[in-house]
Scaffold this motif. Sequence first.
Motif, PDB file in Angstrom:
ATOM      1  N   CYS A  14      -2.465  -6.300  -5.587  1.00 19.45           N
ATOM      2  CA  CYS A  14      -1.264  -6.150  -6.892  1.00 19.45           C
ATOM      3  C   CYS A  14      -1.221  -7.595  -7.278  1.00 19.45           C
ATOM      4  O   CYS A  14      -1.803  -8.529  -6.742  1.00 19.45           O
ATOM      5  CB  CYS A  14      -0.088  -5.922  -6.105  1.00 19.45           C
ATOM      6  SG  CYS A  14       0.882  -6.840  -4.868  1.00 19.45           S
ATOM      7  N   LYS A  69       0.948  -1.278   0.008  1.00 20.13           N
ATOM      8  CA  LYS A  69      -0.072  -0.006  -0.105  1.00 20.13           C
ATOM      9  C   LYS A  69       0.741   1.250  -0.006  1.00 20.13           C
ATOM     10  O   LYS A  69       0.785   2.307  -0.622  1.00 20.13           O
ATOM     11  CB  LYS A  69      -0.911   0.167   1.064  1.00 20.13           C
ATOM     12  CG  LYS A  69      -1.984  -1.114   1.357  1.00 20.13           C
ATOM     13  CD  LYS A  69      -2.613  -1.043   2.352  1.00 20.13           C
ATOM     14  CE  LYS A  69      -3.792  -2.139   2.500  1.00 20.13           C
ATOM     15  NZ  LYS A  69      -4.842  -2.410   3.716  1.00 20.13           N
ATOM     16  N   ASP A  93       2.632  -2.559  -7.985  1.00 16.44           N
ATOM     17  CA  ASP A  93       2.007  -3.194  -8.637  1.00 16.44           C
ATOM     18  C   ASP A  93       2.008  -4.776  -9.056  1.00 16.44           C
ATOM     19  O   ASP A  93       1.356  -5.589  -9.182  1.00 16.44           O
ATOM     20  CB  ASP A  93       2.287  -2.449 -10.312  1.00 16.44           C
ATOM     21  CG  ASP A  93       1.900  -1.228 -10.355  1.00 16.44           C
ATOM     22  OD1 ASP A  93       0.685  -0.754 -10.463  1.00 16.44           O
ATOM     23  OD2 ASP A  93       3.004  -0.271 -10.305  1.00 16.44           O
ATOM     24  N   TYR A 133       3.947   1.835  -1.105  1.00 17.81           N
ATOM     25  CA  TYR A 133       4.737   2.130  -1.943  1.00 17.81           C
ATOM     26  C   TYR A 133       3.983   2.122  -3.510  1.00 17.81           C
ATOM     27  O   TYR A 133       4.529   1.985  -4.471  1.00 17.81           O
ATOM     28  CB  TYR A 133       6.068   1.169  -2.079  1.00 17.81           C
ATOM     29  CG  TYR A 133       6.986   1.430  -0.938  1.00 17.81           C
ATOM     30  CD1 TYR A 133       7.848   2.572  -1.050  1.00 17.81           C
ATOM     31  CD2 TYR A 133       7.180   0.669   0.180  1.00 17.81           C
ATOM     32  CE1 TYR A 133       8.627   2.767   0.232  1.00 17.81           C
ATOM     33  CE2 TYR A 133       7.653   1.137   1.260  1.00 17.81           C
ATOM     34  CZ  TYR A 133       8.579   2.129   1.314  1.00 17.81           C
ATOM     35  OH  TYR A 133       9.314   2.401   2.134  1.00 17.81           O
ATOM     36  N   ASP A 134       2.596   2.066  -3.306  1.00 14.49           N
ATOM     37  CA  ASP A 134       1.820   1.733  -4.424  1.00 14.49           C
ATOM     38  C   ASP A 134       2.274   0.710  -5.311  1.00 14.49           C
ATOM     39  O   ASP A 134       2.552   0.854  -6.684  1.00 14.49           O
ATOM     40  CB  ASP A 134       1.573   3.117  -5.110  1.00 14.49           C
ATOM     41  CG  ASP A 134       0.417   3.101  -5.955  1.00 14.49           C
ATOM     42  OD1 ASP A 134      -0.357   2.358  -5.926  1.00 14.49           O
ATOM     43  OD2 ASP A 134       0.495   4.129  -7.182  1.00 14.49           O
TER      44      ASP A 134
END
Length: 153
Positions: A107, A83, A88, A85-86
Motif C-alpha cells: 500500500c 492485507k 490502500d 482490510y485491503d
Amino acid sequence: MSKVVITYGTFDMFHVGHLKLLQRLSEMADRVIVAVSTDEFNLGKGKKTLIPYEQRAQIVESIKYVDLVIPEESWEQKLQDVKKYDVDIFAIGEDWKGKFDFLSDLCEVRYLERTKDISTTELKRSLKNFLSIPQEDLRQAFEVLELLRRDLE
C-alpha cells in the motif's frame, strides 16, 4: 472503488491533534480504520496510559471521521491488517518516518506532519509539573486570584 486508510496510535488524553489527524485521514480515503494500542501492548513498549484501552477505543470510535476501530496488540500485526482490510494507504506521524516503508509493497505509506504545539507527551509533562507544585503554593495562588476577581466585580 473505495479507498481505505489505516493508522495506529495510543490516543491517550485525546486532544485536537488527534482530531485533526483523523479528519485528514478521512480526506484521504472513503474508509478510515484506527488501530488503538491496547494497555498490554503499551506496557510492552514501556508506555503507561492514563485512560484504559476500552475508553480510548470508545472515544476514537465516536469520532465521525472513523469507520472502524481495532485493537493494536503487536508490532507485527500491521502487515496482517493491511492485507486483511485491503488497505490502500497506511498513514502515521512523521516521527515514525522510514519505520514502515516495508509496507510500501502492499500500500501507499504516508508519514504525516504532527499538529504543532500539542502532543500527549507534552500534556503529560505539563500535568506532572502542575502536580509537583506544593499544595500550599497552589492554595495561596488561588486566594490571590479570588481577591483579584473580587476587585474586578
